[in-house]
Design an enzyme around this catalytic site. Sequence first.
Site, PDB file in Angstrom:
ATOM      1  N   GLU A 148       4.507   0.540  -9.097  1.00 39.24           N
ATOM      2  CA  GLU A 148       3.153   0.925  -8.234  1.00 39.24           C
ATOM      3  C   GLU A 148       4.217   1.902  -7.500  1.00 39.24           C
ATOM      4  OE1 GLU A 148      -0.016  -0.032  -5.345  1.00 39.24           O
ATOM      5  OE2 GLU A 148      -1.310   2.015  -5.957  1.00 39.24           O
ATOM      6  N   ASN A 188      -4.297   5.247   3.801  1.00 35.96           N
ATOM      7  CA  ASN A 188      -5.029   6.926   2.428  1.00 35.96           C
ATOM      8  C   ASN A 188      -5.005   7.397   3.243  1.00 35.96           C
ATOM      9  OD1 ASN A 188      -5.938   4.891   1.399  1.00 35.96           O
ATOM     10  ND2 ASN A 188      -4.605   5.915  -0.810  1.00 35.96           N
ATOM     11  N   GLU A 213     -17.189  -0.176  -4.762  1.00 35.59           N
ATOM     12  CA  GLU A 213     -17.328   0.554  -4.560  1.00 35.59           C
ATOM     13  C   GLU A 213     -18.512   1.620  -4.633  1.00 35.59           C
ATOM     14  OE1 GLU A 213     -13.755   0.984  -1.920  1.00 35.59           O
ATOM     15  OE2 GLU A 213     -14.362  -0.291  -0.267  1.00 35.59           O
ATOM     16  N   CYS A 248      -5.099   5.395  -4.958  1.00 36.65           N
ATOM     17  CA  CYS A 248      -4.219   4.773  -5.789  1.00 36.65           C
ATOM     18  C   CYS A 248      -5.126   4.434  -7.000  1.00 36.65           C
ATOM     19  CB  CYS A 248      -5.843   3.675  -5.333  1.00 36.65           C
ATOM     20  SG  CYS A 248      -7.513   4.585  -5.244  1.00 36.65           S
ATOM     21  N   LYS A 290      -9.171  -6.133 -14.061  1.00 33.79           N
ATOM     22  CA  LYS A 290      -7.290  -6.823 -14.055  1.00 33.79           C
ATOM     23  C   LYS A 290      -7.080  -6.877 -12.457  1.00 33.79           C
ATOM     24  CE  LYS A 290      -4.662  -5.184 -17.850  1.00 33.79           C
ATOM     25  NZ  LYS A 290      -4.463  -4.297 -18.548  1.00 33.79           N
ATOM     26  N   GLY A 325      -8.828  -4.845  -9.289  1.00 34.57           N
ATOM     27  CA  GLY A 325      -9.811  -5.091  -8.774  1.00 34.57           C
ATOM     28  C   GLY A 325     -10.734  -6.237  -9.202  1.00 34.57           C
ATOM     29  N   ALA A 367      -6.619   0.584   4.084  1.00 30.09           N
ATOM     30  CA  ALA A 367      -4.707   1.223   3.542  1.00 30.09           C
ATOM     31  C   ALA A 367      -4.855   2.286   4.867  1.00 30.09           C
ATOM     32  CB  ALA A 367      -4.735   1.032   2.191  1.00 30.09           C
TER      33      ALA A 367
HETATM   34  N1  LIG Z   1      -8.522   1.000  -5.194  1.00 33.24           N
HETATM   35  C1  LIG Z   1      -8.569   1.467  -4.147  1.00 33.24           C
HETATM   36  O1  LIG Z   1      -9.898   2.063  -3.876  1.00 33.24           O
HETATM   37  C2  LIG Z   1      -7.151   1.607  -3.421  1.00 33.24           C
HETATM   38  C3  LIG Z   1      -7.416   2.624  -2.028  1.00 33.24           C
HETATM   39  C4  LIG Z   1      -6.727   3.008  -1.159  1.00 33.24           C
HETATM   40  C5  LIG Z   1      -5.171   2.600  -1.416  1.00 33.24           C
HETATM   41  N2  LIG Z   1      -5.596   1.567  -2.470  1.00 33.24           N
HETATM   42  C6  LIG Z   1      -4.108   1.020  -2.224  1.00 33.24           C
HETATM   43  O2  LIG Z   1      -3.555   0.391  -1.031  1.00 33.24           O
HETATM   44  C7  LIG Z   1      -1.523   0.355  -1.447  1.00 33.24           C
HETATM   45  C8  LIG Z   1      -1.565   1.042   0.054  1.00 33.24           C
HETATM   46  O3  LIG Z   1      -1.865   0.557   1.530  1.00 33.24           O
HETATM   47  P1  LIG Z   1      -1.339  -0.597   2.355  1.00 33.24           P
HETATM   48  O4  LIG Z   1       0.211  -0.345   2.451  1.00 33.24           O
HETATM   49  O5  LIG Z   1      -2.112  -0.117   3.281  1.00 33.24           O
HETATM   50  O6  LIG Z   1      -1.551  -1.350   1.901  1.00 33.24           O
HETATM   51  P2  LIG Z   1      -1.731  -2.973   2.486  1.00 33.24           P
HETATM   52  O7  LIG Z   1      -1.759  -3.890   1.255  1.00 33.24           O
HETATM   53  O8  LIG Z   1      -0.082  -3.362   2.762  1.00 33.24           O
HETATM   54  O9  LIG Z   1      -2.295  -2.833   4.124  1.00 33.24           O
HETATM   55  C9  LIG Z   1      -3.501  -2.935   3.478  1.00 33.24           C
HETATM   56  C10 LIG Z   1      -4.120  -3.496   4.164  1.00 33.24           C
HETATM   57  O10 LIG Z   1      -4.046  -4.840   4.449  1.00 33.24           O
HETATM   58  C11 LIG Z   1      -4.248  -5.700   5.965  1.00 33.24           C
HETATM   59  N3  LIG Z   1      -3.463  -7.094   5.519  1.00 33.24           N
HETATM   60  C12 LIG Z   1      -1.452  -7.043   5.236  1.00 33.24           C
HETATM   61  N4  LIG Z   1      -1.733  -8.177   4.807  1.00 33.24           N
HETATM   62  C13 LIG Z   1      -2.442  -8.912   5.352  1.00 33.24           C
HETATM   63  C14 LIG Z   1      -3.986 -10.188   5.288  1.00 33.24           C
HETATM   64  N5  LIG Z   1      -2.423 -10.912   4.652  1.00 33.24           N
HETATM   65  N6  LIG Z   1      -4.000 -10.792   5.380  1.00 33.24           N
HETATM   66  C15 LIG Z   1      -5.529  -9.685   5.876  1.00 33.24           C
HETATM   67  N7  LIG Z   1      -5.128  -8.329   6.032  1.00 33.24           N
HETATM   68  C16 LIG Z   1      -4.637  -8.667   5.357  1.00 33.24           C
HETATM   69  C17 LIG Z   1      -3.214  -4.738   6.204  1.00 33.24           C
HETATM   70  O11 LIG Z   1      -2.664  -4.503   7.550  1.00 33.24           O
HETATM   71  C18 LIG Z   1      -4.173  -3.190   6.087  1.00 33.24           C
HETATM   72  O12 LIG Z   1      -5.081  -3.131   6.733  1.00 33.24           O
HETATM   73  C19 LIG Z   1      -1.807   0.904  -2.269  1.00 33.24           C
HETATM   74  O13 LIG Z   1      -1.323  -0.570  -3.360  1.00 33.24           O
HETATM   75  C20 LIG Z   1      -3.313   1.559  -3.009  1.00 33.24           C
HETATM   76  O14 LIG Z   1      -3.000   1.917  -3.788  1.00 33.24           O
HETATM   77  C21 LIG Z   1      -6.356   1.339  -3.219  1.00 33.24           C
HETATM   78  C1  LIG Z   2     -11.274  10.064  -4.281  1.00 32.66           C
HETATM   79  N1  LIG Z   2      -9.946   9.484  -4.207  1.00 32.66           N
HETATM   80  C2  LIG Z   2      -8.799  10.945  -4.030  1.00 32.66           C
HETATM   81  C3  LIG Z   2     -10.273   9.098  -6.078  1.00 32.66           C
HETATM   82  C4  LIG Z   2      -8.999   8.693  -3.553  1.00 32.66           C
HETATM   83  C5  LIG Z   2      -9.909   7.570  -3.318  1.00 32.66           C
HETATM   84  C6  LIG Z   2      -9.241   6.061  -3.353  1.00 32.66           C
HETATM   85  C7  LIG Z   2      -8.187   5.787  -3.346  1.00 32.66           C
HETATM   86  O1  LIG Z   2      -6.758   6.090  -2.792  1.00 32.66           O
END
Ligand SMILES: NC(=O)c1ccc[n+]([C@@H]2O[C@H](COP(=O)([O-])OP(=O)(O)OC[C@H]3O[C@@H](n4cnc5c(N)ncnc54)[C@H](O)[C@@H]3O)[C@@H](O)[C@H]2O)c1
Ligand SMILES: C[N+](C)(C)CCCC=O
Length: 484
Positions: free
Chosen positions: A381, A153, A458, A284, A451, A454, A151
């Site tokens: 979200e 961020n 990690e 996230c 849920k 994920g 992603a």
């Molecule tokens: N749980 C965590 O640790 C965590 C950490 C950071 C961000 N996030 C989540 O990420 C989201 C924001 O990031 P975003 O907008 O980049 O997310 P996104 O889902 O739009 O994209 C994530 C990645 O997936 C790729 N992608 C998109 N479609 C795909 C497909 N069909 N097959 C394979 N790859 C594909 C994108 O190019 C990008 O690299 C938020 O929902 C946030 O909560 C989660």
């Molecule tokens: C380290 N933080 C701030 C919890 C971010 C984890 C990755 C989520 O976006």
Amino acid sequence: MTTAPTASHYIDGSYAEDAAGTAIDIIYPATGEIIGRVHSATPEMVERALASARRAQPEWAAMTGMERGRILRRAADIIRDRNRELSILETYDTGKPLQETLVADATSGADALEYFGGLAASLAGEYIPQPGGDFVYTIRQALGVCVGIGAWNYPTQIACWKAAPALACGNTMVFKPSETTPLCALKIAEILTEAGAPPGVFNVVQGLGDVGAALVNDPRVAKVSLTGSVPTGRKVYAAAAAGMKHVTMELGGKSPLIVFDDATLDDAVSGAILGNFYSSGQVCSNGTRVFVQKGIRDAFLARLCERLSTAKLGDPLDEATNFGPMVSEAQLSIVKRYIAKGIEEGASLAYGGKRQPGPGFFLEPTVFAGVTDEMTIAREEIFGPVLSLLEFDDEEEVIGRANATEFGLAGGVFTNDLTRAHRVVARLEAGTCYINTYNLAPVEAPFGGVKASGVGRENSKEAIAHYSEVKTIHVAMNGVEAPF
Ligand SMILES: NC(=O)c1ccc[n+]([C@@H]2O[C@H](COP(=O)([O-])OP(=O)(O)OC[C@H]3O[C@@H](n4cnc5c(N)ncnc54)[C@H](O)[C@@H]3O)[C@@H](O)[C@H]2O)c1
Ligand SMILES: C[N+](C)(C)CCCC=O
């Protein structure tokens, strides 16, 4: 400092380019200016990266854990030495304030490489005695070629959180950063090479979802680790399942942060600030549903707004700035639509809500009060600096409401009654919980969601299980008996 990358991709130990790929502009979020350009990977680039990772994997796995670990730890040292340069790059990639990137991004990546580098030599199996001197032993083996998809961020952190455990276990990786933030992963690849990682061990290809999908669907790939939204997670999980591949899914959230009447007010407000406005709310695990018990509600809201008025918005490269722009015009528009929806559905805008005039994608930290569980801003979200304040009466009620969501990434509770704190977090449906703090993620602790948020974890020793497989070997010491 030049921000434009040497080339778009990093394959087989060096930069690679194929200008035939669709151009992707790299936009500095603080000014909206184009600061570089990469090309999306063509099928030829994807093939080169996967072939290189496949070629490199047996040799990398055959090295001892000590040898692999030494390389990862050297990479961690190089990252720490270049922290400022890498932090500036992270700021150009994401817009996050340098004040933040100096302590939270490359440093977190270095922690992961150091931690898993240290663990690499200790990845061993078990000896299981059997009757008559027979025995079973297990060995822990690499999965093969892993794909990491990021992603936007946390581009450095995400690349390292995936590469470090994967490489420690003897896997190789092809990593696709988000198309919005293509810069930082290339530097990590360069540094791993400098630290001694053989060509092909960590490759980077750029592109949108189609490139990610091509990687996920390739039969040479044994595992996919995605950080992204739930809708993307569903697609990637399904594609990986078709190939019976291992997955780690780090997805979105709508986490509850519960503040009881007896909480220390300023600590609870600090938790809400860390859990809603760090990285301009683009985190996230953010606790975006802030449930505040009625007795403390007015004081909490007043103090929160007072403290938000001291936030310093502005040039993210100025180390005094502590609140930067959103990552992109597109993300800003999404968040503005949610703000409009909040107003339309009757929430009361208590703070912010406006785009800052001038260039860049700046949006004020925003607080909605009077939010109810049914409102869109309380259910979806937003991934921006928008806090929803909901009121509650008692513990039982708030636990039910906190869990009434498809998400389950994180959750927090602020109270000085520690018995209650433990009782509440035990019942929260979330992978990571916080008591009287929020949004910490040290590498030694597991991080991940339940849920829709994920699958897998990690960081920590837990991650090893997600990047390796156990092989069981039965050994007979006394001949073999058969029925005929
Ligand atoms: N749980 C965590 O640790 C965590 C950490 C950071 C961000 N996030 C989540 O990420 C989201 C924001 O990031 P975003 O907008 O980049 O997310 P996104 O889902 O739009 O994209 C994530 C990645 O997936 C790729 N992608 C998109 N479609 C795909 C497909 N069909 N097959 C394979 N790859 C594909 C994108 O190019 C990008 O690299 C938020 O929902 C946030 O909560 C989660
Ligand atoms: C380290 N933080 C701030 C919890 C971010 C984890 C990755 C989520 O976006």
